[in-house]
Design a protein around this motif. Sequence first.
Motif, PDB file in Angstrom:
ATOM      1  N   LEU A 160       0.843  -1.184   0.000  1.00  0.00           N
ATOM      2  CA  LEU A 160       0.000   0.000   0.000  1.00  0.00           C
ATOM      3  C   LEU A 160       0.885   1.243   0.000  1.00  0.00           C
ATOM      4  N   GLY A 161       0.279   2.395  -0.271  1.00  0.00           N
ATOM      5  CA  GLY A 161       1.027   3.636  -0.296  1.00  0.00           C
ATOM      6  C   GLY A 161       1.177   4.253   1.075  1.00  0.00           C
ATOM      7  N   SER A 162       1.693   5.472   1.109  1.00  0.00           N
ATOM      8  CA  SER A 162       1.922   6.167   2.380  1.00  0.00           C
ATOM      9  C   SER A 162       1.126   7.464   2.481  1.00  0.00           C
ATOM     10  N   HIS A 163       0.411   7.825   1.407  1.00  0.00           N
ATOM     11  CA  HIS A 163      -0.385   9.068   1.368  1.00  0.00           C
ATOM     12  C   HIS A 163       0.485  10.309   1.569  1.00  0.00           C
ATOM     13  N   GLU A 164       1.692  10.255   1.032  1.00  0.00           N
ATOM     14  CA  GLU A 164       2.604  11.403   1.069  1.00  0.00           C
ATOM     15  C   GLU A 164       2.866  11.870  -0.359  1.00  0.00           C
ATOM     16  N   PRO A 165       2.999  13.171  -0.577  1.00  0.00           N
ATOM     17  CA  PRO A 165       3.384  13.643  -1.908  1.00  0.00           C
ATOM     18  C   PRO A 165       4.742  13.052  -2.292  1.00  0.00           C
ATOM     19  N   GLN A 166       4.896  12.706  -3.571  1.00  0.00           N
ATOM     20  CA  GLN A 166       6.164  12.121  -4.012  1.00  0.00           C
ATOM     21  C   GLN A 166       6.479  12.600  -5.418  1.00  0.00           C
ATOM     22  N   ASP A 167       7.764  12.506  -5.781  1.00  0.00           N
ATOM     23  CA  ASP A 167       8.191  12.981  -7.086  1.00  0.00           C
ATOM     24  C   ASP A 167       9.126  11.983  -7.773  1.00  0.00           C
ATOM     25  N   VAL A 168       8.954  10.701  -7.462  1.00  0.00           N
ATOM     26  CA  VAL A 168       9.893   9.706  -7.991  1.00  0.00           C
ATOM     27  C   VAL A 168       9.278   8.818  -9.073  1.00  0.00           C
ATOM     28  N   CYS A 227      -1.778   3.575  -7.423  1.00  0.00           N
ATOM     29  CA  CYS A 227      -0.692   2.789  -8.019  1.00  0.00           C
ATOM     30  C   CYS A 227       0.617   3.579  -8.008  1.00  0.00           C
ATOM     31  N   ARG A 228       0.533   4.892  -8.200  1.00  0.00           N
ATOM     32  CA  ARG A 228       1.752   5.708  -8.164  1.00  0.00           C
ATOM     33  C   ARG A 228       2.337   5.756  -6.748  1.00  0.00           C
ATOM     34  N   ASP A 229       1.458   5.821  -5.754  1.00  0.00           N
ATOM     35  CA  ASP A 229       1.911   5.833  -4.362  1.00  0.00           C
ATOM     36  C   ASP A 229       2.559   4.503  -3.991  1.00  0.00           C
ATOM     37  N   CYS A 230       1.968   3.397  -4.459  1.00  0.00           N
ATOM     38  CA  CYS A 230       2.566   2.078  -4.197  1.00  0.00           C
ATOM     39  C   CYS A 230       3.948   1.970  -4.832  1.00  0.00           C
ATOM     40  N   LEU A 231       4.056   2.371  -6.091  1.00  0.00           N
ATOM     41  CA  LEU A 231       5.353   2.306  -6.766  1.00  0.00           C
ATOM     42  C   LEU A 231       6.386   3.164  -6.054  1.00  0.00           C
ATOM     43  N   ALA A 232       5.964   4.328  -5.571  1.00  0.00           N
ATOM     44  CA  ALA A 232       6.900   5.216  -4.868  1.00  0.00           C
ATOM     45  C   ALA A 232       7.505   4.530  -3.652  1.00  0.00           C
ATOM     46  N   VAL A 237     -31.245   4.663  -0.935  1.00  0.00           N
ATOM     47  CA  VAL A 237     -29.983   4.928  -0.229  1.00  0.00           C
ATOM     48  C   VAL A 237     -29.317   6.143  -0.868  1.00  0.00           C
ATOM     49  N   PRO A 238     -29.335   7.316  -0.227  1.00  0.00           N
ATOM     50  CA  PRO A 238     -28.664   8.506  -0.793  1.00  0.00           C
ATOM     51  C   PRO A 238     -27.157   8.287  -0.871  1.00  0.00           C
ATOM     52  N   THR A 239     -26.526   8.932  -1.859  1.00  0.00           N
ATOM     53  CA  THR A 239     -25.091   8.755  -2.042  1.00  0.00           C
ATOM     54  C   THR A 239     -24.380  10.099  -2.150  1.00  0.00           C
ATOM     55  N   LEU A 240     -23.112  10.093  -1.776  1.00  0.00           N
ATOM     56  CA  LEU A 240     -22.202  11.223  -1.967  1.00  0.00           C
ATOM     57  C   LEU A 240     -20.976  10.699  -2.680  1.00  0.00           C
ATOM     58  N   PHE A 241     -20.611  11.327  -3.796  1.00  0.00           N
ATOM     59  CA  PHE A 241     -19.439  10.908  -4.552  1.00  0.00           C
ATOM     60  C   PHE A 241     -18.249  11.800  -4.205  1.00  0.00           C
ATOM     61  N   LEU A 242     -17.090  11.175  -3.934  1.00  0.00           N
ATOM     62  CA  LEU A 242     -15.858  11.903  -3.648  1.00  0.00           C
ATOM     63  C   LEU A 242     -14.724  11.282  -4.457  1.00  0.00           C
ATOM     64  N   GLU A 243     -13.857  12.149  -5.012  1.00  0.00           N
ATOM     65  CA  GLU A 243     -12.702  11.687  -5.778  1.00  0.00           C
ATOM     66  C   GLU A 243     -11.443  11.878  -4.942  1.00  0.00           C
ATOM     67  N   PHE A 244     -10.770  10.775  -4.623  1.00  0.00           N
ATOM     68  CA  PHE A 244      -9.598  10.796  -3.755  1.00  0.00           C
ATOM     69  C   PHE A 244      -8.318  10.942  -4.572  1.00  0.00           C
ATOM     70  N   ASP A 245      -7.303  11.519  -3.934  1.00  0.00           N
ATOM     71  CA  ASP A 245      -5.967  11.616  -4.514  1.00  0.00           C
ATOM     72  C   ASP A 245      -4.981  11.052  -3.482  1.00  0.00           C
ATOM     73  N   VAL A 246      -3.671  11.152  -3.760  1.00  0.00           N
ATOM     74  CA  VAL A 246      -2.667  10.636  -2.816  1.00  0.00           C
ATOM     75  C   VAL A 246      -2.881  11.253  -1.435  1.00  0.00           C
ATOM     76  N   THR A 247      -3.023  12.557  -1.412  1.00  0.00           N
ATOM     77  CA  THR A 247      -3.368  13.246  -0.171  1.00  0.00           C
ATOM     78  C   THR A 247      -4.783  13.788  -0.326  1.00  0.00           C
ATOM     79  N   VAL A 248      -5.617  13.532   0.653  1.00  0.00           N
ATOM     80  CA  VAL A 248      -7.019  13.937   0.585  1.00  0.00           C
ATOM     81  C   VAL A 248      -7.176  15.348   1.146  1.00  0.00           C
TER      82      VAL A 248
END
Length: 373
Positions: free
Chosen positions: A50-58, A71-76, A340-351
């Motif tokens: 799993l990833g670390s939820h930290e910004p990365q540049d590698v 997948c980018r967080d896992c690879l990092a 069942v009401p729903t709320l849609f949210l789009e996640f990124d590496v850092t939320v």
Amino acid sequence: MQKFQEWFENRHEYAKEWKQRTGGKVIGYFCTYVPEEILYAAGVLPVRILGSHEPQDVTEPHIFGMFCPFCRDCLAQGLKGRFDYLDGITIAQSCLHIRQAYTSWDLHRPREFSYYLPMPHHVQSKRAYPFLRSELAAFKEAVEKWTGKTISDADLDRGIEIMNTSRRLMREVYELRKRENPPLTGLEAMYLVLSGQMVDKREHNAYLEQKLKELSERQPDRQTGERLMILGSEDDDTAFMAMAESLGTTFVVDDHCTGSRYFWNRVEPQEDRLMAIAARYIDRPACPTKDWPERSRLPHILKLAKEWNVQGAIVMQQKFCDPHELDIPAIRKYLEENGVPTLFLEFDVTVPIGQFRIRVEAFLEMLRQEDLF
């Protein structure tokens, strides 16, 4: 429940200590369609990457920026050497994005063992069972060659028992969440399941067995509030879970590969152990890459919502996650048509916790107004 959080947060230290203590091999897996039964039968410790939820540049030189942040967080993590204690890595075919993370890791941080398992996508075909059974035989042979250990039927029985015990215990915990006042929060449940993907399941099972009686008698020190479900892409974002539940609500059930989808069904006994294992993975609640031509997940998700008395569902998607992006409109429509009401949210590496807090608060306000009228 603190132990499960500690295991998850200190997963790298745990794996290193396990290797030193047992002399065994540790393998990292990228997808929960990897048959852990065979790995436990060989005495190998499987740990989820799993990833670390930290910004990365590698990762930019190795993987497209428009591939999902998970997948980018896992690879990092691999490129940064955080999983250098792994003796091997493996993946069962899931989506193109995480497959690329596995391939880049294998090229640039190779381990002594790597294996790509061709898990069929068309699991609704009757041919999927013999196909996967043959692939599991090849995987078993590769693991035997790697470890120098012949995996007998008795070994497979032991691996199946370890995994089935884990699944049974987690199902028992989830049953407790049906209560009017669940004895554990959604965040605690997330730590429970995630830690089970990181530590030796024999140790995890023994500890969970001890905690079950305590959990069944536990009186929550908070109001349950609105009963929510969370579902969608891979989700191990504990900060989001904590934030949402701090608003006076409780996640009572989920449909994630880091949650119920991971442990929902068990291996049913057959004389042919590999066919039994294959049937379990073919028949499990499907990932959207495999949920076609019939959308089998829809009635399963609604059943969870009804049985756990869900008042609203947060449907989340990792940014650029194509399989879930195609799946989510149908899921939201189906849930809302069934009350069942729903709320849609789009996640990124850092939320963006602040922005998401406002949206979750608005969703809860809507649910509370509906209760008033």
